[in-house]
Every structure is written in structure tokens, then in C-alpha cells.
Write an enzyme that holds these catalytic residues in place. Structure first.
Site, mmCIF file in Angstrom:
data_model
loop_
_atom_site.group_PDB
_atom_site.id
_atom_site.type_symbol
_atom_site.label_atom_id
_atom_site.label_comp_id
_atom_site.label_asym_id
_atom_site.label_seq_id
_atom_site.Cartn_x
_atom_site.Cartn_y
_atom_site.Cartn_z
ATOM 1 N N GLU A 1 4.999 4.892 3.606
ATOM 2 C CA GLU A 1 4.471 6.338 3.950
ATOM 3 C C GLU A 1 5.551 7.402 4.156
ATOM 4 O O GLU A 1 6.712 7.190 4.619
ATOM 5 C CB GLU A 1 3.761 6.369 5.207
ATOM 6 C CG GLU A 1 3.365 7.904 5.638
ATOM 7 C CD GLU A 1 2.564 8.546 4.782
ATOM 8 O OE1 GLU A 1 2.570 9.764 4.636
ATOM 9 O OE2 GLU A 1 1.682 7.905 4.288
ATOM 10 N N ASP B 1 -10.817 10.478 -3.930
ATOM 11 C CA ASP B 1 -12.265 11.257 -4.066
ATOM 12 C C ASP B 1 -12.503 12.565 -4.915
ATOM 13 O O ASP B 1 -13.199 13.320 -4.779
ATOM 14 C CB ASP B 1 -12.614 11.833 -2.663
ATOM 15 C CG ASP B 1 -11.714 12.406 -1.819
ATOM 16 O OD1 ASP B 1 -10.563 12.157 -2.154
ATOM 17 O OD2 ASP B 1 -11.997 13.370 -1.013
ATOM 18 N N ASP C 1 -1.819 12.577 -1.795
ATOM 19 C CA ASP C 1 -1.939 13.842 -1.479
ATOM 20 C C ASP C 1 -2.071 14.665 -3.078
ATOM 21 O O ASP C 1 -1.452 14.356 -4.018
ATOM 22 C CB ASP C 1 -0.426 14.088 -1.365
ATOM 23 C CG ASP C 1 -0.416 15.758 -0.689
ATOM 24 O OD1 ASP C 1 -0.964 16.569 -1.212
ATOM 25 O OD2 ASP C 1 0.447 16.222 0.386
ATOM 26 N N LYS D 1 -1.937 22.830 -6.812
ATOM 27 C CA LYS D 1 -1.321 23.779 -7.426
ATOM 28 C C LYS D 1 -0.720 23.458 -8.510
ATOM 29 O O LYS D 1 -0.221 22.143 -8.763
ATOM 30 C CB LYS D 1 -0.280 24.733 -6.687
ATOM 31 C CG LYS D 1 -0.967 25.610 -5.439
ATOM 32 C CD LYS D 1 0.190 26.215 -4.714
ATOM 33 C CE LYS D 1 -0.403 27.064 -3.585
ATOM 34 N NZ LYS D 1 0.625 27.767 -2.767
ATOM 35 N N ASP E 1 0.734 -1.204 -0.125
ATOM 36 C CA ASP E 1 -0.044 -0.030 -0.143
ATOM 37 C C ASP E 1 1.065 1.121 -0.118
ATOM 38 O O ASP E 1 1.644 1.544 1.054
ATOM 39 C CB ASP E 1 -0.944 -0.001 1.136
ATOM 40 C CG ASP E 1 -1.975 1.210 1.116
ATOM 41 O OD1 ASP E 1 -2.496 1.306 0.145
ATOM 42 O OD2 ASP E 1 -2.233 1.695 2.193
ATOM 43 N N ASN F 1 10.655 7.262 0.617
ATOM 44 C CA ASN F 1 9.805 8.098 -0.497
ATOM 45 C C ASN F 1 9.449 6.931 -1.384
ATOM 46 O O ASN F 1 10.726 6.419 -1.960
ATOM 47 C CB ASN F 1 10.659 9.140 -1.133
ATOM 48 C CG ASN F 1 10.128 9.758 -2.326
ATOM 49 O OD1 ASN F 1 9.403 9.374 -2.773
ATOM 50 N ND2 ASN F 1 10.627 11.000 -2.412
#
Length: 333
Positions: free
Chosen positions: A174, A267, A231, A235, A139, A202
Site C-alpha cells: 500500500e 467497478d 485509484d 483526469k 495484493d 510504491n
């Protein structure tokens, strides 16, 4: 009378000047200051010009004064010594408050400190997994780990334990150091030790190395991967920070066997479409979208275990966009 007054004033001025010139530099808040600057009036940091002036005075002062080191110099030395330590290796979580589980929501994955490989225990993955022969679920962007912990717990609770995604080892990646540490601390508390591992890293820098170590240690195949609610980096200038990149797609194609899946969901329609487009474009030789129409999405979560974010979104009646990319038989060039 006027001459005498002027003479006295000149004499007094000369005396004061001589006294100030003979005084050593004052040290205010660890910062050497010229004697003619009043200590009580100091507020905030030194300006660049004042800092340069201080360093010049120190360089040309007596040996006693040269031993003084400003706070900025100490900070620079500390940074120089620690700049090659991965940010995930120095995490200390605060305990004893209601804000223990509150973390920074966003980081810049392109920042220099996140371009390093993470530190893994010498005996990883054996230290985290009891049975390495089981297939691996990865994940990417696991957050606090609630999804994988629930998935592993579900596997322990099922009597048959033969579900497609509940009879696996689970690896969560994560990038936020404190969040990764928090997730790993939850494993033992949830009673799933030996089946779940969380690593702060990363993924676009270290995924290949981590999966290579797992495979070389006798680990099973990466039978399932997911990227859920990443995330968004709204921008335009920040879209290059998004997690799905050509390098990530190639790494997944390298380790995922034929007929195994990569599940993506979000979403935010723009974020979902961006992930989908990159997987279609850069993974067209290795993956195919189970939904041929770009405008279609899956109505239900095929895994059956929602993430914490997914629960919140559905409770608000908001839409969730999902699809699956399945590995074909093409070999990595």
C-alpha cells in the site's frame, strides 16, 4: 507664528525619525521586522519581497541580530535533513477518536517522496512469516488490508486448509503510509500473525526488490497476485499515475510461475479496461487473458472473498468488472 510652528513640526519629525532609526528590529512571530512596522498590525505570512528585505537587513546588521533565525529557515533546514527518509518510516497513527480509521484517499505516486525504496526490517520476511515455504499471495494496493486478513482467517478456519488461495502467505502493498501502518497493526488483532505482512511502498518502484528479498530468504513462489479497485486517477493528465505500468507487468512476469494467475477487478469500466489493455499489450509474451473477448468479464469473484470496496459496490447494485491473466511458459528475456 507660522514660521515657529513649521520649525517645531520639523524638529519633532527629526526627533521621531532619529528614535526610529536607533531602535533594533522587532521580532514578530519569529520573523524580524523593521522598527517602523507596527507589530499589532501583522497578519499572515511575509510577502516574498518583505522576506527578502528581512534577510538583507539580517545579513547587514550587528552580530547580535545575525543570530536570529526565521521560522522558514528552521523549516527549510528540517526538510533538508529529512528529505531522504522514506515517508513510510515516519508514520505515527493518532489514537483515541472516532476518526482513527479515516485516511487520505489519494496520493500522487509520481511525487518525489514516493520514488524512494521503503525501509524493511533487517529480519524481514522471517519476522512476519512463520513458514516461508508456503506460496505467496501478493495484493497490490491492499488498502486497510481487510481482504487479506479475511483471506488468511478463512485459511485458519478451514479444516482441510487445502484451498488454492487460503493456504498461503499473504503480502499486502500500500502506497499511503498511514494506511499501510494501520493495516499492519490489524494483523495481531485479527489473530493471523505469522501469515500476513503489510508493507508501505510504491509497487512500481519497490516490488522487484521486495520479491527478490523474499525469494532469496527461502520464500515460496508468488502463486497469486491481485490488483483490485485501484485509484482511478480520472483526469487525463493524471492517467500516468495509474498503478499498472509496463514495469509492473514485467516484474509480475518475472516472479509468477507458469499457470499462476494475476486477478484484476474494478467497478470503473475505464480503469478496468486500462489495466486489461496494458496487461495484454505489455504482457502478451508472458500472460494470456482467460477471456479472449475484450468485452467479456467474469460474473463472479473467483477468490470467493470480497474486498471492502467490493461489498460496498455490490450493495449498491453496481457492476464489477473482472478477469484473470494466466502466466504462460515463456521465459523472461
Amino acid at each position: 507664528m507660522r514660521t515657529s510652528s513649521r520649525t517645531q513640526s520639523a524638529s519633532l519629525f527629526a526627533c521621531v525619525t532619529t528614535m526610529l532609526a536607533s531602535m533594533r528590529p522587532l521580532v514578530v512571530c519569529g520573523k524580524p521586522r523593521p522598527a517602523y512596522v507596527r507589530a499589532p498590525s501583522f497578519r499572515g505570512r511575509l510577502s516574498p519581497l518583505a522576506r527578502a528585505n528581512v534577510k538583507f537587513r539580517l545579513a547587514h546588521s550587528s552580530s547580535e541580530t545575525e543570530e536570529l533565525v526565521t521560522n522558514e529557515d528552521k523549516l527549510d533546514t528540517k526538510t533538508e535533513e529529512e528529505k531522504y527518509i522514506p515517508p513510510w518510516s515516519t508514520v505515527v497513527l493518532k489514537k483515541g477518536g472516532k476518526k482513527d480509521a479515516r485516511f487520505r484517499q489519494h496520493v500522487n505516486p509520481l511525487a518525489r517522496r514516493f520514488q524512494m525504496q521503503t525501509d524493511l526490517p533487517d529480519d524481514w520476511p522471517n519476522c512476519d512469516f512463520d513458514d516461508l515455504t508456503l506460496p505467496l499471495y501478493v495484493d497490490i494496493g491492499c488498502g486497510k488490508g481487510g481482504f487479506l486478513l479475511d483471506l488468511a482467517a478463512k485459511g485458519f478456519e478451514e479444516s482441510s486448509n487445502d484451498s488454492e488461495v487460503t493456504n498461503m502467505n499473504y503480502l499486502g502493498l500500500e502506497i499511503r503510509p498511514s494506511v499501510a501502518k494501520y493495516a499492519q497493526d490489524r494483523v495481531a488483532k485479527r489473530g493471523v500473525k505469522g501469515r500476513v505482512s503489510f508493507i508501505g511502498c510504491n509497487a512500481n518502484v519497490d516490488l522487484d526488490r521486495i520479491l527478490s528479498i523474499y525469494s532469496e530468504s527461502g520464500g515460496g513462489p508468488v502463486s497469486y497476485a491481485s490488483i483490485q479497485y485501484p485509484d482511478p486517477h480520472f483526469k487525463k493528465a493524471h492517467k500516468k499515475r495509474r498503478v499498472v505500468t509496463p514495469e509492473l507487468v514485467n516484474t509480475l512476469a518475472k516472479y509468477i510461475p507458469v499457470d499462476c494467475d494475476v486477478f484484476i477487478q474494478s467497478d470503473i469500466k475505464d480503469v478496468f479496461d486500462d489495466m486489461r489493455e496494458k496487461l495484454r499489450e505489455h504482457g502478451e509474451d508472458y500472460f494470456h487473458d482467460v477471456l479472449t473477448d475484450f468485452g467479456m468479464t467474469l460474473d463472479e469473484n473467483p477468490i470467493g472473498v470480497p474486498t471492502e470496496r467490493e461489498v460496498s459496490v455490490l450493495d449498491q447494485g453496481l457492476p464489477v468488472y473482472r478477469t484473470i491473466f494466466r502466466r504462460n511458459e515463456a521465459e523472461i528475456l
